[in-house]
Design an enzyme around this catalytic site. Structure first.
Site, PDB file in Angstrom:
ATOM      1  N   GLU A  29      -4.835  10.776 -59.796  1.00 27.77           N
ATOM      2  CA  GLU A  29      -4.176  11.724 -60.720  1.00 27.77           C
ATOM      3  C   GLU A  29      -5.352  11.881 -62.040  1.00 27.77           C
ATOM      4  O   GLU A  29      -6.131  10.881 -62.415  1.00 27.77           O
ATOM      5  CB  GLU A  29      -2.843  11.190 -61.432  1.00 27.77           C
ATOM      6  CG  GLU A  29      -2.287  11.874 -62.497  1.00 27.77           C
ATOM      7  CD  GLU A  29      -1.178  11.418 -63.261  1.00 27.77           C
ATOM      8  OE1 GLU A  29      -1.051  10.105 -63.362  1.00 27.77           O
ATOM      9  OE2 GLU A  29      -0.090  12.152 -63.543  1.00 27.77           O
ATOM     10  N   LYS A  35       3.661  18.425 -60.850  1.00 27.25           N
ATOM     11  CA  LYS A  35       3.951  17.575 -61.291  1.00 27.25           C
ATOM     12  C   LYS A  35       5.776  17.546 -61.752  1.00 27.25           C
ATOM     13  O   LYS A  35       5.814  18.367 -62.961  1.00 27.25           O
ATOM     14  CB  LYS A  35       3.477  16.407 -62.366  1.00 27.25           C
ATOM     15  CG  LYS A  35       4.125  15.193 -62.521  1.00 27.25           C
ATOM     16  CD  LYS A  35       3.042  14.186 -63.670  1.00 27.25           C
ATOM     17  CE  LYS A  35       3.807  12.745 -63.680  1.00 27.25           C
ATOM     18  NZ  LYS A  35       2.914  12.198 -64.779  1.00 27.25           N
ATOM     19  N   CYS A  60       2.225  10.411 -59.235  1.00 17.17           N
ATOM     20  CA  CYS A  60       2.378   9.422 -60.196  1.00 17.17           C
ATOM     21  C   CYS A  60       4.021   9.297 -60.660  1.00 17.17           C
ATOM     22  O   CYS A  60       4.527   8.561 -59.765  1.00 17.17           O
ATOM     23  CB  CYS A  60       1.753   9.591 -61.606  1.00 17.17           C
ATOM     24  SG  CYS A  60       1.565   8.306 -62.807  1.00 17.17           S
TER      25      CYS A  60
END
Length: 238
Positions: free
Chosen positions: A100, A174, A215
């Site tokens: 990331e 995300k 993440c």
């Protein structure tokens, strides 16, 4: 229900008959071997074991997971990431994943400054990473980069996946932004700057179908369950 193994940013759905084997390397690159198990194998969890010559006839592939030191210089960060990808491929990886925010410092104060028009074909990092994937004949998961939408101007935390042809075969924004507020200790709100993605992302490789998150997405098991229902054998979370 399927058991799910999590290891170094990778989830493998056990009922899809795959496991990961770590291959130690004294470098910022971690290589894993994914290999199939017989369809009659138990779905109960068991530790991964080294790949032996007797398993050579089973389909397998090596995954490179790269760690990089990020500086304030985006061009330097990209060049460093590219060198780590080459290291992974020299170790036998045919699928490589960057982390990331590998191209820019991670922080709400940095996202606007480093945001890239990832849908613009002339965007230099996109062009260079595509050329790299094509040159090395690999699937490359470009961990995530701050993205500025060309139409709305909104900012996202976005991962691109390049196929061996060099084309972008998947794009994941995300979905679950990381917001935390512990009074008197820490406050960090991605949502102050970023917009959440609104779709889940899968892509096909010659080895298996893969789901993609970033993440904090990993904290939401419903996402993994939906990927399972869509036939994914593996989920990657840079």
């Amino acid at each position: 229900s399927r058991d799910v193994v999590f290891m170094f940013g990778v989830r493998v759905l056990r009922a899809a008959s795959s496991i990961l084997t770590a291959t130690p390397r004294a470098s910022p690159v971690r290589c894993l071997v994914a290999r199939s198990m017989s369809s009659s194998s138990s779905s109960s969890p068991r530790p991964a074991s080294p790949v032996s010559p007797s398993s050579a006839s089973k389909p397998q592939f090596r995954i490179g997971l790269c760690q990089v030191h990020v500086t304030m210089d985006a061009d330097h960060n990209l060049a460093h990431a590219i060198s780590r990808v080459r290291d992974a491929v020299s170790g036998g990886a045919s699928l490589v994943m960057l982390p990331e925010c590998f191209i820019a410092p991670y922080g709400t104060q940095y996202f606007p400054q480093y945001a890239l028009p990832l849908d613009d074909p002339s965007c230099s990092p996109v062009r260079q990473l595509g050329e790299l994937a094509r040159e090395l004949n690999i699937t490359l998961v470009a961990g995530s980069m701050p993205e500025r939408d060309l139409t709305s101007g909104d900012l996202y935390n976005t991962a691109l996946v390049f196929g061996p042809s060099g084309d972008v075969i998947a794009k994941h924004r995300k979905v679950h932004l990381f917001d935390i507020n512990v009074p008197g200790k820490i406050t960090f709100m991605e949502s102050d700057v970023l917009k959440p993605g609104s779709t889940f992302t899968t892509f096909e490789t010659q080895h298996c179908k893969i789901g993609l998150g970033i993440c904090f997405d990993i904290r939401f098991e419903e996402m993994a369950m939906l990927y399972q229902e869509q036939g994914c054998s593996m989920i990657l979370y840079p």
